[in-house]
Enzyme design. Structure first.
Site, PDB file in Angstrom:
ATOM      1  N   THR A 170      44.759  34.991  38.239  1.00 53.18           N
ATOM      2  CA  THR A 170      44.721  36.346  37.691  1.00 53.18           C
ATOM      3  C   THR A 170      44.821  36.315  36.166  1.00 53.18           C
ATOM      4  OG1 THR A 170      45.656  38.577  37.821  1.00 53.18           O
ATOM      5  CG2 THR A 170      47.221  36.733  37.983  1.00 53.18           C
ATOM      6  N   SER A 171      44.103  37.227  35.516  1.00 53.46           N
ATOM      7  CA  SER A 171      43.985  37.201  34.042  1.00 53.46           C
ATOM      8  C   SER A 171      45.124  37.932  33.350  1.00 53.46           C
ATOM      9  CB  SER A 171      42.662  37.865  33.638  1.00 53.46           C
ATOM     10  OG  SER A 171      42.674  39.235  34.037  1.00 53.46           O
ATOM     11  N   HIS A 178      46.499  46.474  46.083  1.00 54.95           N
ATOM     12  CA  HIS A 178      45.386  47.308  45.618  1.00 54.95           C
ATOM     13  C   HIS A 178      44.471  47.734  46.760  1.00 54.95           C
ATOM     14  CE1 HIS A 178      45.813  45.637  41.252  1.00 54.95           C
ATOM     15  NE2 HIS A 178      46.736  46.501  41.549  1.00 54.95           N
ATOM     16  N   ARG A 231      29.961  45.276  48.380  1.00 55.29           N
ATOM     17  CA  ARG A 231      31.019  44.251  48.447  1.00 55.29           C
ATOM     18  C   ARG A 231      31.437  44.021  49.897  1.00 55.29           C
ATOM     19  NH1 ARG A 231      35.336  46.078  43.996  1.00 55.29           N
ATOM     20  NH2 ARG A 231      36.427  44.149  44.597  1.00 55.29           N
ATOM     21  N   GLU A 248      42.414  29.058  33.313  1.00 53.79           N
ATOM     22  CA  GLU A 248      42.693  29.091  31.864  1.00 53.79           C
ATOM     23  C   GLU A 248      43.925  29.957  31.639  1.00 53.79           C
ATOM     24  OE1 GLU A 248      39.426  32.615  31.986  1.00 53.79           O
ATOM     25  OE2 GLU A 248      39.088  30.955  30.576  1.00 53.79           O
ATOM     26  N   GLN A 270      46.187  41.123  44.677  1.00 55.04           N
ATOM     27  CA  GLN A 270      45.460  42.214  44.049  1.00 55.04           C
ATOM     28  C   GLN A 270      44.063  42.324  44.674  1.00 55.04           C
ATOM     29  OE1 GLN A 270      46.013  42.040  39.470  1.00 55.04           O
ATOM     30  NE2 GLN A 270      46.655  40.039  40.208  1.00 55.04           N
ATOM     31  N   ASN A 271      43.705  41.304  45.453  1.00 57.92           N
ATOM     32  CA  ASN A 271      42.358  41.239  46.019  1.00 57.92           C
ATOM     33  C   ASN A 271      42.221  42.176  47.228  1.00 57.92           C
ATOM     34  OD1 ASN A 271      42.096  39.274  44.106  1.00 57.92           O
ATOM     35  ND2 ASN A 271      42.242  37.560  45.541  1.00 57.92           N
ATOM     36  N   ILE A 272      41.041  42.764  47.352  1.00 64.67           N
ATOM     37  CA  ILE A 272      40.792  43.651  48.496  1.00 64.67           C
ATOM     38  C   ILE A 272      39.989  42.926  49.580  1.00 64.67           C
ATOM     39  CG2 ILE A 272      41.006  45.753  47.104  1.00 64.67           C
ATOM     40  CD1 ILE A 272      37.972  45.969  47.014  1.00 64.67           C
ATOM     41  N   TYR A 324      31.095  49.778  46.883  1.00 63.64           N
ATOM     42  CA  TYR A 324      31.973  49.141  47.875  1.00 63.64           C
ATOM     43  C   TYR A 324      31.206  48.724  49.136  1.00 63.64           C
ATOM     44  CZ  TYR A 324      35.860  50.111  44.822  1.00 63.64           C
ATOM     45  OH  TYR A 324      36.694  50.087  43.725  1.00 63.64           O
TER      46      TYR A 324
HETATM   47  C1  BV8 Z   1      49.037  52.507  37.759  1.00 59.50           C
HETATM   48  C2  BV8 Z   1      41.036  47.728  43.319  1.00 59.50           C
HETATM   49  C3  BV8 Z   1      50.592  54.172  37.494  1.00 59.50           C
HETATM   50  C4  BV8 Z   1      39.644  48.211  43.215  1.00 59.50           C
HETATM   51  C5  BV8 Z   1      42.020  47.386  41.089  1.00 59.50           C
HETATM   52  C6  BV8 Z   1      50.492  49.551  31.020  1.00 59.50           C
HETATM   53  C7  BV8 Z   1      49.796  49.122  29.938  1.00 59.50           C
HETATM   54  C8  BV8 Z   1      48.398  49.365  29.876  1.00 59.50           C
HETATM   55  C9  BV8 Z   1      47.697  50.009  30.897  1.00 59.50           C
HETATM   56  C10 BV8 Z   1      48.400  50.425  31.974  1.00 59.50           C
HETATM   57  C11 BV8 Z   1      49.787  50.213  32.034  1.00 59.50           C
HETATM   58  N1  BV8 Z   1      50.209  50.720  33.206  1.00 59.50           N
HETATM   59  C12 BV8 Z   1      49.141  51.258  33.876  1.00 59.50           C
HETATM   60  C13 BV8 Z   1      48.033  51.084  33.137  1.00 59.50           C
HETATM   61  C14 BV8 Z   1      46.716  51.498  33.529  1.00 59.50           C
HETATM   62  C15 BV8 Z   1      45.986  50.517  34.448  1.00 59.50           C
HETATM   63  C16 BV8 Z   1      45.753  49.219  33.742  1.00 59.50           C
HETATM   64  O1  BV8 Z   1      46.464  48.255  33.913  1.00 59.50           O
HETATM   65  N2  BV8 Z   1      44.676  49.228  32.957  1.00 59.50           N
HETATM   66  C17 BV8 Z   1      44.264  47.974  32.277  1.00 59.50           C
HETATM   67  C18 BV8 Z   1      42.769  47.824  32.449  1.00 59.50           C
HETATM   68  C19 BV8 Z   1      44.693  47.995  30.866  1.00 59.50           C
HETATM   69  N3  BV8 Z   1      46.707  50.290  35.699  1.00 59.50           N
HETATM   70  C20 BV8 Z   1      46.528  51.201  36.691  1.00 59.50           C
HETATM   71  O2  BV8 Z   1      45.845  52.190  36.597  1.00 59.50           O
HETATM   72  C21 BV8 Z   1      47.275  50.899  37.996  1.00 59.50           C
HETATM   73  N4  BV8 Z   1      47.955  52.074  38.428  1.00 59.50           N
HETATM   74  O3  BV8 Z   1      49.499  51.940  36.798  1.00 59.50           O
HETATM   75  O4  BV8 Z   1      49.541  53.644  38.275  1.00 59.50           O
HETATM   76  C22 BV8 Z   1      51.090  55.298  38.200  1.00 59.50           C
HETATM   77  C23 BV8 Z   1      52.419  55.534  38.040  1.00 59.50           C
HETATM   78  C24 BV8 Z   1      52.948  56.627  38.678  1.00 59.50           C
HETATM   79  C25 BV8 Z   1      52.130  57.440  39.466  1.00 59.50           C
HETATM   80  C26 BV8 Z   1      50.769  57.175  39.597  1.00 59.50           C
HETATM   81  C27 BV8 Z   1      50.233  56.078  38.962  1.00 59.50           C
HETATM   82  C28 BV8 Z   1      46.296  50.584  39.152  1.00 59.50           C
HETATM   83  C29 BV8 Z   1      45.527  49.375  38.886  1.00 59.50           C
HETATM   84  C30 BV8 Z   1      44.729  48.964  40.136  1.00 59.50           C
HETATM   85  C31 BV8 Z   1      43.246  49.213  39.952  1.00 59.50           C
HETATM   86  N5  BV8 Z   1      42.477  48.630  41.062  1.00 59.50           N
HETATM   87  N6  BV8 Z   1      41.346  46.879  42.173  1.00 59.50           N
HETATM   88  C32 BV8 Z   1      38.621  47.097  43.291  1.00 59.50           C
HETATM   89  O5  BV8 Z   1      38.963  45.930  43.462  1.00 59.50           O
HETATM   90  O6  BV8 Z   1      37.465  47.478  43.182  1.00 59.50           O
HETATM   91  S1  BV8 Z   1      42.322  46.366  39.723  1.00 59.50           S
HETATM   92  C33 BV8 Z   1      41.252  44.998  39.938  1.00 59.50           C
HETATM   93  O7  BV8 Z   1      41.133  44.447  38.660  1.00 59.50           O
HETATM   94  C34 BV8 Z   1      41.803  43.877  40.804  1.00 59.50           C
HETATM   95  O8  BV8 Z   1      42.463  44.334  41.942  1.00 59.50           O
HETATM   96  C35 BV8 Z   1      42.750  43.171  39.826  1.00 59.50           C
HETATM   97  O9  BV8 Z   1      43.991  43.789  39.832  1.00 59.50           O
HETATM   98  C36 BV8 Z   1      42.099  43.426  38.504  1.00 59.50           C
HETATM   99  C37 BV8 Z   1      41.335  42.224  38.110  1.00 59.50           C
HETATM  100  O10 BV8 Z   1      42.194  41.294  37.662  1.00 59.50           O
HETATM  101  P1  BV8 Z   1      42.144  39.764  38.213  1.00 59.50           P
HETATM  102  O11 BV8 Z   1      42.252  39.761  39.701  1.00 59.50           O
HETATM  103  O12 BV8 Z   1      43.114  39.034  37.404  1.00 59.50           O
HETATM  104  O13 BV8 Z   1      40.624  39.302  37.888  1.00 59.50           O
HETATM  105  P2  BV8 Z   1      39.995  38.921  36.458  1.00 59.50           P
HETATM  106  O14 BV8 Z   1      38.548  38.820  36.672  1.00 59.50           O
HETATM  107  O15 BV8 Z   1      40.532  39.798  35.409  1.00 59.50           O
HETATM  108  O16 BV8 Z   1      40.593  37.438  36.155  1.00 59.50           O
HETATM  109  C38 BV8 Z   1      40.280  36.380  37.026  1.00 59.50           C
HETATM  110  C39 BV8 Z   1      41.150  35.213  36.568  1.00 59.50           C
HETATM  111  O17 BV8 Z   1      40.892  34.113  37.456  1.00 59.50           O
HETATM  112  C40 BV8 Z   1      40.821  34.729  35.134  1.00 59.50           C
HETATM  113  O18 BV8 Z   1      42.047  34.492  34.439  1.00 59.50           O
HETATM  114  C41 BV8 Z   1      40.079  33.405  35.358  1.00 59.50           C
HETATM  115  O19 BV8 Z   1      40.398  32.458  34.377  1.00 59.50           O
HETATM  116  C42 BV8 Z   1      40.669  32.948  36.699  1.00 59.50           C
HETATM  117  N7  BV8 Z   1      39.731  32.114  37.488  1.00 59.50           N
HETATM  118  C43 BV8 Z   1      38.376  32.249  37.583  1.00 59.50           C
HETATM  119  N8  BV8 Z   1      37.888  31.301  38.437  1.00 59.50           N
HETATM  120  C44 BV8 Z   1      38.973  30.577  38.876  1.00 59.50           C
HETATM  121  C45 BV8 Z   1      40.151  31.112  38.283  1.00 59.50           C
HETATM  122  N9  BV8 Z   1      41.379  30.611  38.503  1.00 59.50           N
HETATM  123  C46 BV8 Z   1      41.456  29.538  39.347  1.00 59.50           C
HETATM  124  N10 BV8 Z   1      40.365  28.974  39.976  1.00 59.50           N
HETATM  125  C47 BV8 Z   1      39.118  29.455  39.751  1.00 59.50           C
HETATM  126  N11 BV8 Z   1      38.060  28.897  40.354  1.00 59.50           N
END
Ligand code: BV8
Length: 240
Positions: A178-179, A110, A58, A206, A92-94, A55
């Site tokens: 977001t993905s 987040h 970043r 996409e 979702q961005n920090i 961190y």
């Molecule tokens: C919780 C902070 C519950 C840190 C982050 C249900 C089903 C399955 C799993 C789960 C579920 N419920 C919970 C889970 C578990 C988990 C989860 O989802 N796991 C996944 C991996 C399967 N979720 C959690 O743990 C969450 N907490 O559920 O708590 C709970 C309930 C009761 C009591 C206690 C707890 C917490 C999740 C948060 C984690 N922290 N960030 C840090 O940033 O370092 S997540 C982090 O990753 C980001 O914040 C963001 O959320 C995620 C990344 O996703 P995106 O932002 O979408 O980025 P990505 O790279 O994936 O995609 C980018 C997109 O942009 C792409 O589509 C691309 O095509 C597009 N793009 C690229 N360039 C461009 C563009 N678009 C336009 N223009 C461009 N130029």
């Protein structure tokens, strides 16, 4: 007659053209480091120095002058200022690029990179330099108890009741850059479809994991498709 309302969800894709890495794209953050090591409470227990290093790097990048808000961030700030209804931006961005573009009605679900949190007294502090185990909490004088103010996997995101309420009331839900892999954010479109009455629009480079759930989709770089869609809303050519 209540004012029309819009809820916008953004992810890492909106900051990509500002020079900040996304997570899952080629060479993205989760290919550089293991998510389990740097973005879970267990990882922080195991090796806090490794997490601080991740961190701190970043935070240093975000402070560098070449990282600036882009046209997509500015278009969403314009929508908030000029739309004759309510606009809530949930990111979702920090990073702080939405605020620097002028957005005020904003929730960092987040957390925020430029803040630290004390695990002892819960104080949330502005923090734009490096953070380490040697740092002392200015509020309770506890040592080695400060952590980045970010929501890690397995932790509850911030302001969820307010977010779900806004999703249920909104006339339009827009998802940008977001993905759709991380929950609960990835479940918002489904929540609007099931518990709300709003239209749903995806603006992304996409199709996301949840693309099929959206009423409307526009694909391309955020800096071109977001300003164009905001203009459609403000000119009235996109009917709410
Ligand atoms: C919780 C902070 C519950 C840190 C982050 C249900 C089903 C399955 C799993 C789960 C579920 N419920 C919970 C889970 C578990 C988990 C989860 O989802 N796991 C996944 C991996 C399967 N979720 C959690 O743990 C969450 N907490 O559920 O708590 C709970 C309930 C009761 C009591 C206690 C707890 C917490 C999740 C948060 C984690 N922290 N960030 C840090 O940033 O370092 S997540 C982090 O990753 C980001 O914040 C963001 O959320 C995620 C990344 O996703 P995106 O932002 O979408 O980025 P990505 O790279 O994936 O995609 C980018 C997109 O942009 C792409 O589509 C691309 O095509 C597009 N793009 C690229 N360039 C461009 C563009 N678009 C336009 N223009 C461009 N130029």
């Amino acid at each position: 007659m209540s004012k029309p309302s819009i809820v916008i969800l953004t992810g890492a894709g909106i900051s990509k053209e500002s020079g900040l890495d996304t997570f899952r794209c080629a060479g993205g953050l989760w290919q550089q480091v293991s998510l389990e090591d740097v973005a879970t409470p267990e990882g922080f227990q195991r090796n806090p120095a490794l997490v601080h290093e991740f961190y701190n790097a970043r935070r240093a990048q975000l402070r560098s002058p070449e990282i600036q808000p882009n046209e997509a961030h500015r278009a969403l700030a314009r929508l908030e200022q000029e739309f004759p209804g309510t606009v809530l931006l949930v990111t979702q961005n920090i990073d702080n690029l939405h605020e620097r573009a002028g957005s005020q009605s904003l929730i960092h679900m987040h957390g925020e990179l430029l803040k630290a949190e004390c695990e002892a007294c819960g104080a949330v502090l502005p923090w734009d330099g490096d953070l380490s185990e040697a740092d002392v909490c200015p509020s309770c004088q506890g040592a080695g108890l400060l952590r980045p103010r970010v929501v890690w996997f397995g932790e509850m995101p911030l302001e969820m009741p307010r977010i779900f309420h806004a999703l249920e009331q909104c006339d339009l839900f827009i998802s940008v850059g977001t993905s759709g892999n991380v929950y609960p954010a990835a479940g918002f479109v489904d929540h609007v479809q099931r518990c709300g009455q709003g239209d749903t629009v995806e603006l992304n480079l996409e199709p996301s994991e949840g693309a099929s759930l959206f009423d409307e989709k526009r694909y391309g770089p955020a800096t071109s498709i977001v300003p164009a869609f905001v203009e459609e809303i403000l000119s009235g050519s996109y009917r709410l």
